[in-house]
Design an enzyme around this catalytic site. Structure first.
Site, PDB file in Angstrom:
ATOM      1  N   LYS A  27     -53.676 -34.185  18.095  1.00 47.46           N
ATOM      2  CA  LYS A  27     -52.991 -34.584  17.479  1.00 47.46           C
ATOM      3  C   LYS A  27     -51.622 -35.345  17.754  1.00 47.46           C
ATOM      4  CE  LYS A  27     -50.106 -34.385  13.407  1.00 47.46           C
ATOM      5  NZ  LYS A  27     -48.496 -33.657  13.050  1.00 47.46           N
ATOM      6  N   LYS A  32     -44.571 -35.518  18.593  1.00 45.14           N
ATOM      7  CA  LYS A  32     -43.559 -35.637  19.526  1.00 45.14           C
ATOM      8  C   LYS A  32     -43.579 -34.259  20.322  1.00 45.14           C
ATOM      9  CE  LYS A  32     -39.802 -35.364  16.373  1.00 45.14           C
ATOM     10  NZ  LYS A  32     -40.830 -35.248  15.241  1.00 45.14           N
ATOM     11  N   LYS A  35     -41.566 -22.441  12.771  1.00 40.56           N
ATOM     12  CA  LYS A  35     -40.186 -22.572  13.237  1.00 40.56           C
ATOM     13  C   LYS A  35     -39.773 -21.469  14.153  1.00 40.56           C
ATOM     14  CE  LYS A  35     -39.083 -27.283  12.301  1.00 40.56           C
ATOM     15  NZ  LYS A  35     -38.889 -27.552  11.013  1.00 40.56           N
TER      16      LYS A  35
HETATM   17  P1  ADP Z   1     -44.218 -35.175  14.688  1.00 40.71           P
HETATM   18  O1  ADP Z   1     -45.392 -34.341  14.754  1.00 40.71           O
HETATM   19  O2  ADP Z   1     -44.200 -36.284  15.835  1.00 40.71           O
HETATM   20  O3  ADP Z   1     -42.963 -34.178  15.035  1.00 40.71           O
HETATM   21  P2  ADP Z   1     -43.433 -35.234  12.259  1.00 40.71           P
HETATM   22  O4  ADP Z   1     -43.632 -33.958  11.935  1.00 40.71           O
HETATM   23  O5  ADP Z   1     -41.769 -35.796  12.531  1.00 40.71           O
HETATM   24  O6  ADP Z   1     -43.864 -35.807  13.420  1.00 40.71           O
HETATM   25  O7  ADP Z   1     -44.022 -36.253  11.174  1.00 40.71           O
HETATM   26  C1  ADP Z   1     -43.259 -37.085  10.251  1.00 40.71           C
HETATM   27  C2  ADP Z   1     -44.201 -37.724   9.456  1.00 40.71           C
HETATM   28  O8  ADP Z   1     -45.325 -38.620  10.192  1.00 40.71           O
HETATM   29  C3  ADP Z   1     -45.131 -36.831   8.670  1.00 40.71           C
HETATM   30  O9  ADP Z   1     -45.367 -37.489   7.181  1.00 40.71           O
HETATM   31  C4  ADP Z   1     -46.312 -36.628   9.157  1.00 40.71           C
HETATM   32  O10 ADP Z   1     -47.430 -36.407   8.337  1.00 40.71           O
HETATM   33  C5  ADP Z   1     -46.671 -38.109   9.737  1.00 40.71           C
HETATM   34  N1  ADP Z   1     -47.375 -37.755  11.230  1.00 40.71           N
HETATM   35  C6  ADP Z   1     -46.836 -37.227  12.220  1.00 40.71           C
HETATM   36  N2  ADP Z   1     -47.704 -37.144  13.023  1.00 40.71           N
HETATM   37  C7  ADP Z   1     -48.903 -37.803  12.610  1.00 40.71           C
HETATM   38  C8  ADP Z   1     -50.244 -38.053  13.064  1.00 40.71           C
HETATM   39  N3  ADP Z   1     -50.617 -37.680  14.488  1.00 40.71           N
HETATM   40  N4  ADP Z   1     -50.833 -38.649  12.334  1.00 40.71           N
HETATM   41  C9  ADP Z   1     -50.650 -38.918  10.901  1.00 40.71           C
HETATM   42  N5  ADP Z   1     -49.460 -38.637  10.374  1.00 40.71           N
HETATM   43  C10 ADP Z   1     -48.546 -38.012  11.107  1.00 40.71           C
END
Ligand code: ADP
Ligand code: TRP
Length: 328
Positions: free
Chosen positions: A197, A200, A117
């Protein structure tokens, strides 16, 4: 003894940080919904945690509400799972404080998520540094046995276990329950429109909910190679196929693989099939979401009764802990 007699407690938290996407659904919501049948589920919206990287009151309120609606639409069943906002049980801060007094600075200083971060330019505030201690408190406050999380949270669970062991060594065995992580491994990673992957932060997501036309248009943006229509197309590494597999029946998926191998079908066609499958897959969740929205008090009622239930449990644990540490 008290915890031997009850069902296995499964706890997880989700940060309210924006619109949910397909990666969140398969990576977090769907596994959480499945686990509702395995034990007593405690699921919460980690609003205190979200404040470590964004301080915007209107966005926080909106994101909490949206996450609650979407999680319920995805199948979280408040009759089976205790669903609440983290901040509705402020006792978690007291436990976080108690844990912080046995937490070595070095344990927090080595956490990747903090370092990442900071590298991304997020201000190095105390909340961000102490984030894993609050997370440990979230888990230990409910005597959680199993904690399902994505791979990125593995280290935070190690910190939780270290703190639990240290706390019990200091104040007596069985002061807190040692939780077990359930780590979802990389195989579950959903890829995004650009082949990376889905996340967001890469702006390559397919949202779960929204209007049909713009959502289907996003599918048309998937990056493909320039193989001519008549030629056979690569199956390995295909973003279209990887996503289609999530939404289509095995037979439809096999048919698309065969069409890739045979040639004669263009990427535009495959994308259209994918867009339709994606839209149809979430149809029941959209229906459920509309029902939830049609009852304006529903979400507040669910969260209020979840908070009441969670607080009951928290107060039992906190009473035990306060006694063990000498506060009473
Ligand atoms: P982002 O990567 O969009 O910021 P977050 O980190 O907020 O997503 O993820 C929230 C939850 O969703 C976590 O438990 C994470 O493991 C799951 N997650 C996010 N993106 C993926 C992905 N591409 N495939 C599988 N699980 C995901
Ligand atoms: N840190 C987790 C995440 O970003 C969310 C979270 C907060 C959590 N407290 C928790 C997850 C307790 C599991 C248990 O995904």
């Amino acid at each position: 003894m008290e915890f031997m007699l009850r069902a296995m407690r499964i706890l997880t938290g989700l940060q309210p940080s924006g619109k949910l996407h397909v990666g969140n659904f398969f990576g977090a919501m769907e596994p959480a919904v499945r686990l509702q049948d395995e034990g007593e589920a405690f699921y919460f919206i980690a609003d205190y945690h979200a404040m470590t990287s964004s301080q915007d009151p209107a966005a926080l309120r909106e994101n909490v509400r949206e996450l609650a609606i979407d999680f319920l639409a995805c199948g979280l069943d408040p009759a089976r799972a205790v669903f609440f906002r983290q901040s509705a049980v402020p006792e978690v801060n007291e436990l976080a404080w108690l844990l912080s007094t046995v937490c070595p600075m070095s344990l927090l200083a080595k956490c990747h998520s903090y370092k990442d971060k900071i590298a991304q330019g997020v201000a190095a505030n105390h909340g961000l540094f102490a984030y894993p201690v609050l997370m440990a408190a979230d888990i230990l406050l409910y005597d959680s046995n199993k904690v399902p999380v994505g791979k990125d949270q593995k280290q935070h669970l190690e910190v939780t276990r270290d703190l639990a062991v240290k706390f019990n060594e200091t104040y007596g065995a069985d002061t807190v329950v040692l939780p077990e992580p359930i780590i979802r491994e990389d195989t579950a990673i959903v890829i995004g429109l650009d082949g990376r992957k889905m996340s967001k932060s890469y702006q390559n997501t397919l949202p779960l909910f929204g209007e049909e036309k713009p959502l289907k248009k996003l599918v048309m943006k998937i990056t493909t190679d320039s193989t001519p229509v008549e030629s056979s197309k690569p199956v390995a590494g295909s973003t279209i196929l990887a996503l289609y597999k999530l939404f289509a029946s095995p037979a439809d998926y096999a048919a698309m693989v065969a069409d890739h191998e045979r040639g004669g079908v263009g990427y535009g066609d495959f994308k259209k099939r994918l867009a339709d499958a994606y839209w149809d897959f979430f149809a029941p969740m959209r229906v459920r979401r509309a029902e939830i929205l049609a009852d304006p008090g529903y979400v507040d009622r669910v969260l209020a009764s979840g908070a009441e239930r969670a607080r009951e449990e928290a107060s039992k644990v906190l009473t035990r802990v306060r006694r063990a540490v000498g506060l009473v």
